[in-house]
Design a protein around this motif. Structure first.
Motif, mmCIF file in Angstrom:
data_model
loop_
_atom_site.group_PDB
_atom_site.id
_atom_site.type_symbol
_atom_site.label_atom_id
_atom_site.label_comp_id
_atom_site.label_asym_id
_atom_site.label_seq_id
_atom_site.Cartn_x
_atom_site.Cartn_y
_atom_site.Cartn_z
ATOM 1 N N PHE A 30 5.979 -10.489 68.694
ATOM 2 C CA PHE A 30 5.315 -8.674 68.432
ATOM 3 C C PHE A 30 4.274 -8.969 67.811
ATOM 4 N N GLY A 31 3.851 -9.837 67.430
ATOM 5 C CA GLY A 31 2.182 -9.529 66.738
ATOM 6 C C GLY A 31 0.909 -9.671 68.320
ATOM 7 N N ILE A 32 2.072 -10.589 69.381
ATOM 8 C CA ILE A 32 1.204 -10.650 70.387
ATOM 9 C C ILE A 32 1.061 -9.779 71.313
ATOM 10 N N ALA A 33 2.093 -9.815 71.439
ATOM 11 C CA ALA A 33 1.910 -8.055 72.286
ATOM 12 C C ALA A 33 1.472 -6.755 71.972
ATOM 13 N N ILE A 34 1.779 -6.209 70.362
ATOM 14 C CA ILE A 34 0.050 -5.540 69.632
ATOM 15 C C ILE A 34 -1.160 -5.677 70.489
ATOM 16 N N GLY A 35 -0.827 -7.310 70.286
ATOM 17 C CA GLY A 35 -2.758 -7.152 70.477
ATOM 18 C C GLY A 35 -3.088 -7.579 71.206
ATOM 19 N N ALA A 36 -2.480 -8.370 72.627
ATOM 20 C CA ALA A 36 -2.443 -7.820 73.843
ATOM 21 C C ALA A 36 -2.897 -6.412 74.419
ATOM 22 N N ALA A 37 -1.387 -5.435 73.794
ATOM 23 C CA ALA A 37 -2.239 -3.787 74.380
ATOM 24 C C ALA A 37 -3.139 -3.647 74.320
ATOM 25 N N ILE A 38 -3.747 -3.745 72.487
ATOM 26 C CA ILE A 38 -5.126 -3.169 72.761
ATOM 27 C C ILE A 38 -6.007 -4.182 73.184
ATOM 28 N N ALA A 39 -6.082 -5.096 73.427
ATOM 29 C CA ALA A 39 -7.428 -6.141 74.146
ATOM 30 C C ALA A 39 -7.406 -5.242 75.637
ATOM 31 N N TRP A 40 -5.964 -5.133 76.705
ATOM 32 C CA TRP A 40 -6.121 -4.814 77.875
ATOM 33 C C TRP A 40 -6.425 -3.569 77.707
ATOM 34 N N ARG A 41 -6.326 -2.509 77.024
ATOM 35 C CA ARG A 41 -7.138 -1.010 77.085
ATOM 36 C C ARG A 41 -7.832 -1.167 76.547
ATOM 37 N N THR A 42 -8.645 -1.578 75.514
ATOM 38 C CA THR A 42 -10.330 -1.203 75.391
ATOM 39 C C THR A 42 -10.886 -1.898 76.220
ATOM 40 N N GLY A 43 -10.908 -3.500 76.319
ATOM 41 C CA GLY A 43 -11.125 -4.428 77.454
ATOM 42 C C GLY A 43 -12.209 -5.522 76.626
ATOM 43 N N ASN A 44 -11.914 -5.239 75.293
ATOM 44 C CA ASN A 44 -12.545 -6.469 74.216
ATOM 45 C C ASN A 44 -11.283 -7.454 73.890
ATOM 46 N N ASP A 82 -10.413 -7.572 71.045
ATOM 47 C CA ASP A 82 -9.472 -6.594 69.836
ATOM 48 C C ASP A 82 -8.296 -7.640 69.708
ATOM 49 N N PHE A 83 -7.689 -8.232 70.396
ATOM 50 C CA PHE A 83 -6.802 -9.413 71.018
ATOM 51 C C PHE A 83 -6.488 -9.878 69.252
ATOM 52 N N TYR A 84 -7.183 -9.888 68.215
ATOM 53 C CA TYR A 84 -7.045 -10.066 66.931
ATOM 54 C C TYR A 84 -7.485 -9.245 65.941
ATOM 55 N N LEU A 85 -6.929 -7.846 66.239
ATOM 56 C CA LEU A 85 -7.340 -6.908 65.309
ATOM 57 C C LEU A 85 -6.606 -6.719 64.379
ATOM 58 N N PRO A 86 -5.121 -6.711 65.276
ATOM 59 C CA PRO A 86 -3.691 -5.853 64.616
ATOM 60 C C PRO A 86 -3.539 -7.190 63.172
ATOM 61 N N GLY A 87 -3.811 -7.898 63.928
ATOM 62 C CA GLY A 87 -3.402 -9.176 62.817
ATOM 63 C C GLY A 87 -4.844 -9.301 61.375
ATOM 64 N N ILE A 88 -5.669 -8.464 61.908
ATOM 65 C CA ILE A 88 -6.831 -8.632 60.869
ATOM 66 C C ILE A 88 -6.209 -7.361 59.566
ATOM 67 N N TYR A 131 -3.290 -5.475 59.791
ATOM 68 C CA TYR A 131 -2.388 -6.639 58.682
ATOM 69 C C TYR A 131 -2.668 -6.983 57.379
ATOM 70 N N GLY A 132 -3.479 -8.425 57.633
ATOM 71 C CA GLY A 132 -3.812 -9.026 56.265
ATOM 72 C C GLY A 132 -4.472 -8.210 55.397
ATOM 73 N N ILE A 133 -5.741 -7.626 55.921
ATOM 74 C CA ILE A 133 -6.282 -6.193 54.693
ATOM 75 C C ILE A 133 -4.869 -5.545 54.132
ATOM 76 N N GLY A 134 -4.271 -4.843 54.238
ATOM 77 C CA GLY A 134 -2.925 -4.470 54.326
ATOM 78 C C GLY A 134 -1.881 -4.797 53.432
ATOM 79 N N TYR A 135 -1.603 -6.451 53.776
ATOM 80 C CA TYR A 135 -0.590 -7.448 53.295
ATOM 81 C C TYR A 135 -1.495 -7.519 51.508
ATOM 82 N N GLY A 136 -2.659 -8.291 51.987
ATOM 83 C CA GLY A 136 -3.633 -8.599 50.586
ATOM 84 C C GLY A 136 -3.726 -7.522 49.637
ATOM 85 N N LEU A 137 -4.066 -6.339 50.246
ATOM 86 C CA LEU A 137 -4.145 -5.471 49.027
ATOM 87 C C LEU A 137 -2.689 -4.786 48.025
ATOM 88 N N ALA A 138 -1.438 -5.213 49.033
ATOM 89 C CA ALA A 138 -0.055 -4.785 48.890
ATOM 90 C C ALA A 138 0.032 -5.567 48.116
#
Length: 227
Positions: free
Chosen positions: A90-104, A107-113, A115-122
């Protein structure tokens, strides 16, 4: 005429008859998915990092998703638990989709970042309101839904402290990744994703399980002599 009756006594239950708490090693293995789970969850990210260094973004995205699908399929075919494989896919697919769309590639790592911020704050928020998230996760994952720890001030304090520790570590490691993301250090970001993935998580799990088991043992009533 009276008939003598022998009083019936119920057999005493020994420690071996009580519900056995899983050992520290068993709990660690279950939460991490064992060594196989550790390796399999890291393989798609390793494939992406290497493929992106030696080639282009889109082949790297395709390769990482294909490997993640293959690993999940193998677990299904072998009738092995797929929770960790599905989470990783699930995590790989979301990151791959964003990186594919933006070409950056970063951005493959953006969802994990994010998620980590949200999880830490929670985690920190739950500790602040005296509803430590680590305690509730312990109830679900280890204590089979039981939450007696809420009635024990020492365990509440312990879980609150552990939740703060988890939150601080989580925000620190995601902060490193966010800094590399903003600095466009794509390869270093991939390496950091691997280095700051399971090792801190495993260490936090070890500290949590050891601490809670120690406090629980200390809180257990001492049996009376001859009881």
């Amino acid at each position: 005429m009276t008939t003598g009756q022998h009083p019936t006594t119920e057999p005493e239950l020994g420690p071996e008859d009580e519900e056995r708490l899983p050992s520290l090693a068993e709990q660690m293995a279950d939460q991490l998915g064992g060594w196989r789970g550790l390796v399999e969850s890291s393989i798609p990210v390793v494939v992406f990092v290497i493929a992106n260094v030696v080639g282009e973004l889109r082949p790297a995205v395709i390769a990482s998703v294909a490997v993640a699908l293959l690993l999940a399929g193998l677990r299904l075919a072998q009738r092995r638990p797929v929770r960790h494989a599905v989470n990783g896919l699930f995590g790989i697919a979301i990151g791959a989709a964003i990186a594919w769309r933006t070409g950056n590639e970063r951005d493959f790592y953006l969802p994990g970042i994010l998620y980590g911020i949200g999880y830490g704050l929670a985690l920190l928020l739950s500790a602040a309101i005296r509803q430590p998230l680590v305690g509730w996760l312990w109830s679900v994952l280890v204590a089979k839904g039981k939450s007696e720890w809420r009635d024990d001030p020492r365990l509440v304090r312990t879980f609150t402290q552990l939740t703060v520790l988890w939150g601080v570590v989580w925000l620190a490691k995601v902060g490193v990744q966010a800094g590399l993301y903003l600095a466009h250090q794509d390869t270093a970001l991939g390496v950091a994703r691997l280095a700051l993935g399971y090792p801190p998580y495993a260490l936090l799990l070890l500290i949590t399980i050891w601490t809670v088991r120690r406090v629980t043992r200390e809180n257990a009533p001492t049996p009376l002599p001859g009881a």
